[in-house]
Design an enzyme around this catalytic site. Structure first.
Site, short mmCIF file in Angstrom:
data_model
loop_
_atom_site.label_atom_id
_atom_site.label_comp_id
_atom_site.label_asym_id
_atom_site.label_seq_id
_atom_site.Cartn_x
_atom_site.Cartn_y
_atom_site.Cartn_z
N ALA A 22 0.85 -1.19 0.00
CA ALA A 22 0.00 0.00 0.00
C ALA A 22 0.88 1.23 0.00
CB ALA A 22 -0.92 0.00 1.22
N SER A 23 0.37 2.30 -0.61
CA SER A 23 1.14 3.54 -0.69
C SER A 23 0.23 4.71 -0.39
CB SER A 23 1.75 3.69 -2.09
OG SER A 23 2.47 4.90 -2.19
N ALA A 24 0.73 5.65 0.41
CA ALA A 24 -0.06 6.83 0.78
C ALA A 24 0.82 8.07 0.65
CB ALA A 24 -0.60 6.68 2.19
N SER A 25 0.28 9.20 1.05
CA SER A 25 0.99 10.47 0.88
C SER A 25 2.27 10.53 1.70
CB SER A 25 0.09 11.63 1.30
OG SER A 25 -1.11 11.62 0.58
N ILE A 26 2.23 9.97 2.90
CA ILE A 26 3.33 10.11 3.84
C ILE A 26 4.24 8.89 3.86
CG2 ILE A 26 3.91 10.51 6.28
CD1 ILE A 26 2.66 12.89 4.88
N ALA A 27 3.70 7.72 3.66
CA ALA A 27 4.48 6.49 3.82
C ALA A 27 3.91 5.39 2.93
CB ALA A 27 4.46 6.05 5.29
N GLN A 28 4.63 4.28 2.87
CA GLN A 28 4.12 3.11 2.19
C GLN A 28 4.46 1.87 3.00
OE1 GLN A 28 5.93 3.49 -1.69
NE2 GLN A 28 7.46 1.92 -1.28
N LYS B 57 6.06 -0.19 7.79
CA LYS B 57 5.65 1.11 7.27
C LYS B 57 6.88 2.01 7.19
CE LYS B 57 2.00 4.58 7.76
NZ LYS B 57 0.77 4.93 8.50
N ASP C 92 -9.37 8.18 11.85
CA ASP C 92 -9.18 8.09 10.39
C ASP C 92 -9.77 6.77 9.89
OD1 ASP C 92 -8.37 9.04 7.94
OD2 ASP C 92 -6.32 8.30 8.12
#
Length: 513
Positions: A125-131, A146, A281
């Site tokens: 998974a990949s997000a704005s801050i980390a993956q 993470k 969240d």
């Protein structure tokens, strides 16, 4: 580099017409038509909210995350913009696996092969801050790793500085700038973003939530492996489950969706009213469902906390809503300090009634509890009600929970589910059980204080006697000063009379010579 970044931001703002959106300009008048002619290449046919979302997506991950946070401030935004920003998905392209390996080596000071028995270089998974990558510890336990995006701190601080400068400009030029306080919104976003940059903080949030729900029949929280956690790398137990958004698959697995939706509501209210510490969240990407029907929580970068005082006022507010006691709702707003002390109870009561009465005439299962709170927040602007940040987080999470619950069970009646929980909680807080719990909580303090009472009482009596003696001494000194002042006044009066007599004598003698 900063100049080029600023130039790109300005170009995207112009491309999507955000300049006219911010300044409230409309394509009327000669000047406006001339501006439109000079920028003929712009396509402003899309609604303003859509153009804002597209602009944030083009500006990059930090602005996308800002849009997500902004979508929770429905007490500040027009409904169309808030709804469109809520569509922003936290899905961004992953960074190169070689960079991920480099970050791990930097964090641990040794190669990945010496840290993990296995490490999957393909991100899960990949997000704005980390993956997130999957791996195995040397003892073969499955873990999720993470990893913070490389060099994020500098990029974030630079973009935050640009955001703050833009917000300051909006505050001066935008008609609604002073009321909506864009700089304060950016500051709030900066706080949450900087918190998310420290994965040790997120690991602590996860650990606290896991402790709060140890042996829970409704919620599973992964274990944190502290020996492998650093500010840039977090290692926790790998969880196996079905994404909660895959409703068809959950049905095929025999999961009772009705019970699952009710359990989600109970988990939320337990976090808020029992612990005062809640996962803030809870969108579908952060929730899995275990094969046994329990929820699995993921991603703990954003949590909310509320005080015992806020919990009490919130519970009273909710119960008053359920009972349609609008006067009590108004009183609670003033008692809690959310509304100014000089607010007229009857006026705010009338405004709340205007929001709630049309809703209560509908079947309860058709009423959105979260949207009721949203409309109340919006109505409360008239009375200068200060919406506390923790309450905004709570309302945003409640909307998420209600949306998830109705996705699982369209007939979910959140009011019916929540009311018994809140009534039970209030009875526990205000009844004998609450009294005994408070007594047990205060007992250690009393145990420490009781042996000190004789000494403290004697000390207080001595200090009181000393204070009386000092007061008497001050009164005597004051009396002496008053007497001295009186003597000085009499002496000055005698001197003045003598001078007057001498002056009169001199004038008399001078007149007759």
């Amino acid at each position: 580099m900063h100049f080029f970044r600023l130039f790109r931001i300005i170009a995207i703002v112009r491309r999507y017409g955000l300049d006219s959106l911010a300044l409230g300009l409309t394509p009327s008048g000669r000047l406006a038509r001339l501006v439109d002619c000079l920028q003929f290449w712009r396509d402003l046919s899309l609604p303003r909210a859509v153009r804002l979302r597209l602009a944030l997506e083009n500006l990059g991950p930090i602005f996308v995350k800002f849009g997500q946070m902004l979508s929770t401030r429905r007490d500040l935004l027009p409904p169309d913009i808030a709804d469109e920003l809520a569509r922003l998905q936290d899905k961004v392209p992953p960074f190169d696996s070689r960079l991920a390996l480099r970050e791990i080596e930097k964090a641990y000071g040794k190669p990945v092969a010496q840290v993990f028995a296995e490490f999957d270089p393909t991100p899960e998974a990949s997000a704005s801050i980390a993956q997130v990558h999957f791996a195995r510890l040397p003892d073969q336990r499955e873990v999720a790793v993470k990893i913070l995006r490389p060099d994020m701190a500098g990029v974030i601080e630079h973009d935050l500085a640009l955001m703050d400068a833009g917000a300051a400009l909006l505050e001066r030029l935008w008609p609604d700038g002073k009321r909506l306080k864009p700089r304060a919104v950016v500051a709030e976003f900066a706080k949450y973003l900087r918190d998310e940059l420290d994965l040790m903080r997120e690991a602590a949030n996860c650990s606290q939530l896991r402790r709060n729900f140890a042996d829970s029949p409704r919620l599973i929280v992964p274990e944190v492996f502290w020996d492998w956690c650093t500010p840039t790398v977090m290692v926790m137990e790998r969880m196996h489950g079905t994404p909660i958004s895959q409703v068809a698959l959950l049905k095929a697995q025999g999961i009772d969706l009705g019970k699952l939706s009710i359990a989600g509501v109970e988990i939320f209210f337990t976090q808020v009213f029992r612990d005062g510490f809640f996962h803030a969240d809870m969108h579908p990407g952060n929730i899995l469902v275990h094969a046994d029907g329990r929820y699995i929580a993921l991603d703990f970068g954003i949590v909310g906390t509320i005080t015992d005082t806020d919990k009490n006022y919130l519970a009273q507010n909710f119960l008053a809503f359920f009972r349609r006691d609008y006067k009590r709702v108004a009183e609670v707003h003033v008692e809690s300090g959310w509304a100014p002390a000089n607010t007229r109870i009857d006026e705010i009561e009338s405004a709340i009634r205007a929001v709630c009465e049309p809703i209560f005439d509908r079947p309860l299962k058709d009423i959105s509890f979260g949207k009721v709170l949203l409309r109340l927040f919006q109505t409360s602007r008239r009375f200068n009600v200060e919406i506390q940040p923790q309450l905004v987080m709570l309302q945003k999470t409640l909307l998420n929970i209600e949306g998830l619950g109705r996705q699982l069970d369209p007939d979910l009646d959140l009011w019916k589910t929540a009311k018994p929980f809140l009534e039970r909680w209030m009875q526990e807080q205000l009844g004998w059980r609450g009294f005994l719990q408070s007594l047990a909580a205060e007992a250690p303090r009393w145990t420490r204080a009781l042996p000190q009472l004789p000494r403290l009482l004697h000390q207080n009596l001595v200090e009181a006697a000393q204070a009386r003696q000092a007061a008497q001494a001050r009164r005597r000194e004051l009396g002496r000063l008053i007497a001295l002042q009186k003597r000085q006044n009499r002496l000055l009066s005698i001197i003045a009379i003598c001078l007057a007599v001498i002056a009169a004598t001199i004038l008399y003698l001078g007149w007759h010579t």
